[in-house]
Design an enzyme around this catalytic site. Structure first.
Site, PDB file in Angstrom:
ATOM      1  N   PRO A   1      -5.616 -20.848  12.768  1.00  0.00           N
ATOM      2  CA  PRO A   1      -6.132 -20.719  14.146  1.00  0.00           C
ATOM      3  C   PRO A   1      -6.678 -19.303  14.380  1.00  0.00           C
TER       4      PRO A   1
ATOM      5  N   ILE B   1      12.124   1.668  11.972  1.00  0.00           N
ATOM      6  CA  ILE B   1      11.403   2.461  12.978  1.00  0.00           C
ATOM      7  C   ILE B   1      11.659   1.935  14.397  1.00  0.00           C
TER       8      ILE B   1
ATOM      9  N   THR C   1      -6.053  -1.072  10.279  1.00  0.00           N
ATOM     10  CA  THR C   1      -6.836  -2.117   9.622  1.00  0.00           C
ATOM     11  C   THR C   1      -8.190  -2.322  10.302  1.00  0.00           C
ATOM     12  N   ASP C   2      -9.130  -2.868   9.551  1.00  0.00           N
ATOM     13  CA  ASP C   2     -10.440  -3.197  10.148  1.00  0.00           C
ATOM     14  C   ASP C   2     -10.342  -4.418  11.066  1.00  0.00           C
ATOM     15  N   GLU C   3      -9.192  -5.138  10.987  1.00  0.00           N
ATOM     16  CA  GLU C   3      -9.083  -6.377  11.767  1.00  0.00           C
ATOM     17  C   GLU C   3      -9.056  -6.107  13.272  1.00  0.00           C
TER      18      GLU C   3
ATOM     19  N   ILE D   1       0.842  -1.207   0.000  1.00  0.00           N
ATOM     20  CA  ILE D   1       0.000   0.000   0.000  1.00  0.00           C
ATOM     21  C   ILE D   1       0.873   1.251   0.000  1.00  0.00           C
TER      22      ILE D   1
ATOM     23  N   ALA E   1       4.809  -1.677   8.846  1.00  0.00           N
ATOM     24  CA  ALA E   1       4.274  -2.685   9.777  1.00  0.00           C
ATOM     25  C   ALA E   1       4.637  -4.069   9.288  1.00  0.00           C
TER      26      ALA E   1
ATOM     27  N   THR F   1      12.103  -4.981   4.676  1.00  0.00           N
ATOM     28  CA  THR F   1      11.938  -6.375   5.095  1.00  0.00           C
ATOM     29  C   THR F   1      11.636  -7.192   3.833  1.00  0.00           C
TER      30      THR F   1
ATOM     31  N   TYR G   1      -8.174 -22.159   3.231  1.00  0.00           N
ATOM     32  CA  TYR G   1      -8.243 -22.521   4.648  1.00  0.00           C
ATOM     33  C   TYR G   1      -9.666 -22.936   5.040  1.00  0.00           C
TER      34      TYR G   1
ATOM     35  N   THR H   1       7.675  -4.185  15.786  1.00  0.00           N
ATOM     36  CA  THR H   1       7.508  -3.142  14.764  1.00  0.00           C
ATOM     37  C   THR H   1       6.188  -2.389  14.919  1.00  0.00           C
TER      38      THR H   1
ATOM     39  N   TYR I   1      -1.437 -10.243  14.922  1.00  0.00           N
ATOM     40  CA  TYR I   1      -1.342  -9.080  14.018  1.00  0.00           C
ATOM     41  C   TYR I   1      -2.345  -8.007  14.415  1.00  0.00           C
TER      42      TYR I   1
ATOM     43  N   SER J   1      -1.650  -6.330  17.679  1.00  0.00           N
ATOM     44  CA  SER J   1      -0.557  -5.346  17.644  1.00  0.00           C
ATOM     45  C   SER J   1      -1.019  -4.055  16.978  1.00  0.00           C
ATOM     46  N   LYS J   2      -1.857  -4.174  15.954  1.00  0.00           N
ATOM     47  CA  LYS J   2      -2.378  -2.956  15.294  1.00  0.00           C
ATOM     48  C   LYS J   2      -3.332  -2.224  16.241  1.00  0.00           C
TER      49      LYS J   2
HETATM   50  P1  NAD Z   1       3.448  -4.649   3.518  1.00  0.00           P
HETATM   51  O1  NAD Z   1       3.820  -5.763   4.419  1.00  0.00           O
HETATM   52  O2  NAD Z   1       3.295  -4.885   2.068  1.00  0.00           O
HETATM   53  O3  NAD Z   1       4.512  -3.456   3.672  1.00  0.00           O
HETATM   54  C1  NAD Z   1       5.045  -3.053   4.896  1.00  0.00           C
HETATM   55  C2  NAD Z   1       6.272  -2.200   4.629  1.00  0.00           C
HETATM   56  O4  NAD Z   1       6.785  -1.764   5.887  1.00  0.00           O
HETATM   57  C3  NAD Z   1       7.397  -2.937   3.915  1.00  0.00           C
HETATM   58  O5  NAD Z   1       7.921  -2.150   2.886  1.00  0.00           O
HETATM   59  C4  NAD Z   1       8.428  -3.170   5.000  1.00  0.00           C
HETATM   60  O6  NAD Z   1       9.754  -3.217   4.518  1.00  0.00           O
HETATM   61  C5  NAD Z   1       8.193  -1.957   5.898  1.00  0.00           C
HETATM   62  N1  NAD Z   1       8.613  -2.211   7.286  1.00  0.00           N
HETATM   63  C6  NAD Z   1       8.287  -3.283   8.058  1.00  0.00           C
HETATM   64  N2  NAD Z   1       8.892  -3.185   9.250  1.00  0.00           N
HETATM   65  C7  NAD Z   1       9.568  -2.019   9.245  1.00  0.00           C
HETATM   66  C8  NAD Z   1      10.400  -1.360  10.198  1.00  0.00           C
HETATM   67  N3  NAD Z   1      10.637  -1.909  11.405  1.00  0.00           N
HETATM   68  N4  NAD Z   1      10.944  -0.168   9.870  1.00  0.00           N
HETATM   69  C9  NAD Z   1      10.731   0.368   8.645  1.00  0.00           C
HETATM   70  N5  NAD Z   1       9.986  -0.211   7.701  1.00  0.00           N
HETATM   71  C10 NAD Z   1       9.412  -1.400   7.993  1.00  0.00           C
HETATM   72  O7  NAD Z   1       2.130  -4.042   4.161  1.00  0.00           O
HETATM   73  P2  NAD Z   1       0.864  -3.354   3.455  1.00  0.00           P
HETATM   74  O8  NAD Z   1      -0.097  -4.391   3.085  1.00  0.00           O
HETATM   75  O9  NAD Z   1       1.342  -2.393   2.421  1.00  0.00           O
HETATM   76  O10 NAD Z   1       0.265  -2.565   4.696  1.00  0.00           O
HETATM   77  C11 NAD Z   1       0.677  -1.237   4.986  1.00  0.00           C
HETATM   78  C12 NAD Z   1      -0.067  -0.739   6.194  1.00  0.00           C
HETATM   79  O11 NAD Z   1      -1.471  -0.766   5.939  1.00  0.00           O
HETATM   80  C13 NAD Z   1       0.155  -1.607   7.442  1.00  0.00           C
HETATM   81  O12 NAD Z   1       0.245  -0.757   8.559  1.00  0.00           O
HETATM   82  C14 NAD Z   1      -1.095  -2.475   7.516  1.00  0.00           C
HETATM   83  O13 NAD Z   1      -1.390  -2.814   8.853  1.00  0.00           O
HETATM   84  C15 NAD Z   1      -2.132  -1.524   6.934  1.00  0.00           C
HETATM   85  N6  NAD Z   1      -3.284  -2.192   6.265  1.00  0.00           N
HETATM   86  C16 NAD Z   1      -3.075  -3.167   5.327  1.00  0.00           C
HETATM   87  C17 NAD Z   1      -4.174  -3.738   4.681  1.00  0.00           C
HETATM   88  C18 NAD Z   1      -3.985  -4.781   3.607  1.00  0.00           C
HETATM   89  O14 NAD Z   1      -4.993  -5.339   3.133  1.00  0.00           O
HETATM   90  N7  NAD Z   1      -2.786  -5.069   3.147  1.00  0.00           N
HETATM   91  C19 NAD Z   1      -5.459  -3.323   4.996  1.00  0.00           C
HETATM   92  C20 NAD Z   1      -5.634  -2.324   5.964  1.00  0.00           C
HETATM   93  C21 NAD Z   1      -4.525  -1.753   6.586  1.00  0.00           C
HETATM   94  P1  TYD Z   2      -5.142 -12.752   3.778  1.00  0.00           P
HETATM   95  O1  TYD Z   2      -4.900 -12.328   2.370  1.00  0.00           O
HETATM   96  O2  TYD Z   2      -4.025 -13.375   4.530  1.00  0.00           O
HETATM   97  O3  TYD Z   2      -5.704 -11.474   4.549  1.00  0.00           O
HETATM   98  P2  TYD Z   2      -6.339 -11.360   6.038  1.00  0.00           P
HETATM   99  O4  TYD Z   2      -6.028 -12.582   6.799  1.00  0.00           O
HETATM  100  O5  TYD Z   2      -5.624 -10.178   6.571  1.00  0.00           O
HETATM  101  O6  TYD Z   2      -7.811 -11.136   5.831  1.00  0.00           O
HETATM  102  O7  TYD Z   2      -6.357 -13.767   3.811  1.00  0.00           O
HETATM  103  C1  TYD Z   2      -7.615 -13.427   3.264  1.00  0.00           C
HETATM  104  C2  TYD Z   2      -8.541 -14.592   3.509  1.00  0.00           C
HETATM  105  O8  TYD Z   2      -8.087 -15.721   2.751  1.00  0.00           O
HETATM  106  C3  TYD Z   2      -8.568 -15.043   4.972  1.00  0.00           C
HETATM  107  O9  TYD Z   2      -9.895 -15.463   5.300  1.00  0.00           O
HETATM  108  C4  TYD Z   2      -7.622 -16.234   4.994  1.00  0.00           C
HETATM  109  C5  TYD Z   2      -7.803 -16.836   3.601  1.00  0.00           C
HETATM  110  N1  TYD Z   2      -6.600 -17.516   3.065  1.00  0.00           N
HETATM  111  C6  TYD Z   2      -6.692 -18.814   2.579  1.00  0.00           C
HETATM  112  O10 TYD Z   2      -7.790 -19.442   2.588  1.00  0.00           O
HETATM  113  N2  TYD Z   2      -5.570 -19.420   2.101  1.00  0.00           N
HETATM  114  C7  TYD Z   2      -4.363 -18.780   2.084  1.00  0.00           C
HETATM  115  O11 TYD Z   2      -3.354 -19.401   1.651  1.00  0.00           O
HETATM  116  C8  TYD Z   2      -4.279 -17.443   2.560  1.00  0.00           C
HETATM  117  C9  TYD Z   2      -2.975 -16.704   2.546  1.00  0.00           C
HETATM  118  C10 TYD Z   2      -5.420 -16.829   3.031  1.00  0.00           C
END
Ligand code: NAD
Ligand code: TYD
Length: 354
Positions: A293, A66, A136-138, A18, A89, A42, A218, A106, A161, A164-165
Site C-alpha cells: 500500500p 535511544i 533517506t531519500d524517501e 549501514i 532507526a 533490535t 510487489y 524510535t 517510515y 517518521s524520518k
Molecule cells: P537497520 O535496520 O539495518 O539498522 C538499524 C539499527 O538501529 C539496528 O542495529 C537496531 O538495533 C538499531 N536501533 C533501532 N532502534 C533503536 C533504538 N531505539 N535504540 C538504539 N538502537 C536502535 O537500518 P539501516 O538500513 O542500517 O539504516 C540506518 C539508517 O540509515 C537509518 O536511519 C535509515 O533510515 C537510514 N537509511 C537507510 C537506507 C537503506 O537503504 N537501508 C537508505 C538511506 C538511509
Molecule cells: P525495500 O528493499 O523494502 O526498500 P524500500 O521500500 O525502502 O525502497 O524495497 C525495494 C523495492 O522492492 C520496493 O519498490 C519494494 C520492492 N519489494 C518487492 O517487490 N518485494 C519484496 O518482498 C520487498 C521486500 C520489496
C-alpha cells in the site's frame, strides 16, 4: 573546524546494516577518535557484523535504547561526546505499515531524545560539535517517470517510515535554527551490500534463491529505486561528517536506477552462475504478489551537490557491487541462517502469507 579535536564520537545504530560499515570505517581510519557504538540490538542489530573490530582499543559497544532518555543523558555525562552520527532507526517500510507507532517512537522520539540531551549537555558551547543525522531519500515522496530529488525538493513522505524520518529531519533542522545546534543531514537512496537484513529486496531474494523459495515481486515490478553500494554510502558519510558545511543537507545517490523486475532478473542470472544452476532456474521463482500500500513509484537522487562540493561519487558499479554482495551472502550462510531463524519466520509468514 579542527576535526582532530573531535575525539569521542557516538554512532547510534552501529550494529545495523549501514551503521556497521560506518563504525568499521571510522574505527579503522581514525585511530585518534574513540568510537562509541550505541545500539539496543533490535531484530536488525547484530554484533556479528562487527566481529572483526570488536576488540579494537578505540571502539566501545554500548547496549542501550535511544528511547531511554535517562540512560542517554547518563552516557553524555559520563563520556561527554564531541559529535554524534545518528543512524539508529526502524528502517523497513513494510514493518512501518503494520506497526507505525514503533517508527514514531524510535525515529521521532528517539531522535528528539538525542537532540535534547546533546543540546543540554553541550550547553551553549557548540564549538566543534556536530549532530549528523543520517536520513533517506524517501522523505521526498515519489517521482514520476522523470526528474530527480534535489536538496530543495519539498518533503512529501508517503509511508509511515518515510513520514517518521521526515519528521526527525525537521526536528534536527529546527534545533539548528532555534537553539543553534550544529547539524548536518544526509538523505541517501537505497543501499545494498553485505550485512543487509534479509527483509529488504536484495538480501531477501538472495536468501530465497539459495533456498529455492518464491521471489515475491510487489505489484507489476515496475517500481524504480536508485541503488548504492553500502561502502560508498559509508565513504560519503565520512566525507560529509568531516567536510560538509554546517547546517546543510546533502543528497547521496547511486546514479543507478533500476526497475525492480529488471534488478531481480539480473540478480537471478548472477545467482544461477554462482550456484552453478542452469540459466533461467532462479527466474522461475519470480512470483508477482499483492502490491505494497502507498508504494512509491520511483526514487532517484541528484547527487551533484556532494559531487561538486566534496568530490564524492560512487566507486563501485552495480554489477560489481551485486557480485560482491552475492559472494558475501554465499560465504556467510551461517550469518544468514542465524538471522532467518526465530522471529524472522513469524514475520515472513505474516508479510507474505506463503
Ligand atoms: P537497520 O535496520 O539495518 O539498522 C538499524 C539499527 O538501529 C539496528 O542495529 C537496531 O538495533 C538499531 N536501533 C533501532 N532502534 C533503536 C533504538 N531505539 N535504540 C538504539 N538502537 C536502535 O537500518 P539501516 O538500513 O542500517 O539504516 C540506518 C539508517 O540509515 C537509518 O536511519 C535509515 O533510515 C537510514 N537509511 C537507510 C537506507 C537503506 O537503504 N537501508 C537508505 C538511506 C538511509
Ligand atoms: P525495500 O528493499 O523494502 O526498500 P524500500 O521500500 O525502502 O525502497 O524495497 C525495494 C523495492 O522492492 C520496493 O519498490 C519494494 C520492492 N519489494 C518487492 O517487490 N518485494 C519484496 O518482498 C520487498 C521486500 C520489496
Amino acid at each position: 573546524m579542527i576535526i582532530g579535536e573531535l575525539k569521542k564520537i557516538l554512532i547510534t545504530g552501529g550494529a545495523g546494516f549501514i551503521g556497521s560499515h560506518v563504525v568499521r570505517r571510522f574505527v579503522n581510519r581514525y585511530p585518534d577518535y574513540h568510537i562509541f557504538n550505541l545500539d539496543c540490538l533490535t531484530y536488525a542489530g547484530n554484533l556479528e557484523n562487527l566481529k572483526d573490530i570488536e576488540k579494537r582499543s578505540n571502539y566501545t559497544f554500548i547496549k542501550g535504547d535511544i528511547n531511554d532518555v535517562e540512560f542517554i543523558s547518563g552516557l553524555f555525562k559520563e563520556f561527554n561526546f564531541d559529535s554524534i552520527i545518528h543512524l539508529a532507526a526502524e528502517s523497513h517500510v513494510d514493518r512501518s505499515i503494520t506497526d507505525p507507532l514503533a517508527f514514531v517512537k524510535t525515529n521521532v522520539i528517539g531522535t528528539m531524545n538525542l537532540l535534547n540531551v546533546a543540546k543540554d549537555s553541550w550547553g551553549k558551547n557548540f564549538r566543534d560539535k556536530r549532530f549528523y543525522h543520517v536520513s533517506t531519500d524517501e522523505v521526498y515522496g515519489s517521482l514520476g517517470e522523470k526528474g530527480l530529488f534535489t536538496e530543495l525538493t519539498p518533503y512529501a513522505p508517503n509511508s509511515p517510515y518515510s513520514a517518521s524520518k521526515a519528521s526527525s529531519d525537521h526536528f534536527v533542522r529546527a534545533y539548528g535554527e532555534t537553539y543553534g545546534l550544529p547539524y548536518i543531514v544526509s538523505n541517501c537512496s537505497n543501499n545494498y551490500g553485505p550485512n543487509h537484513f534479509p527483509e529488504k529486496l536484495i538480501p531477501l531474494f538472495i536468501n530465497n534463491i539459495i533456498n529455492n523459495k518464491p521471489l515475491p515481486v510487489y505489484g507489476d515490478g515496475n517500481y524504480t529505486r536508485d541503488w548504492l553500494f553500502v561502502e560508498d554510502h559509508a565513504i560519503a558519510i565520512d566525507l560529509v561528517f568531516h567536510k560538509g558545511k554546517k547546517n546543510e543537507t546533502y543528497n547521496i545517490g547511486g546514479f543507478n536506477e533500476w526497475k525492480n523486475i529488471d534488478l531481480v532478473r539480473l540478480l537471478c542470472s548472477q545467482m544461477d552462475e554462482k550456484l552453478d544452476r542452469p540459466k533461467g532456474t532462479s527466474e522461475k521463482l519470480i512470483t508477482f504478489v499483492k502490491d505494497r500500500p502507498g508504494h512509491d513509484l520511483r526514487y532517484a537522487i541528484d547527487s551533484s551537490k556532494i559531487n561538486e562540493e566534496l568530490q564524492w561519487k560512487p566507486s563501485v558499479t552495480f554489477p560489481e557491487g551485486l557480485k560482491k554482495t552475492i559472494d558475501w551472502y554465499l560465504k556467510n550462510q551461517e550469518w544468514l541462517n542465524n538471522v532467518t531463524s526465530g522471529d524472522y519466520l513469524d514475520y515472513y509468514k505474516e508479510q507474505y502469507e506463503i
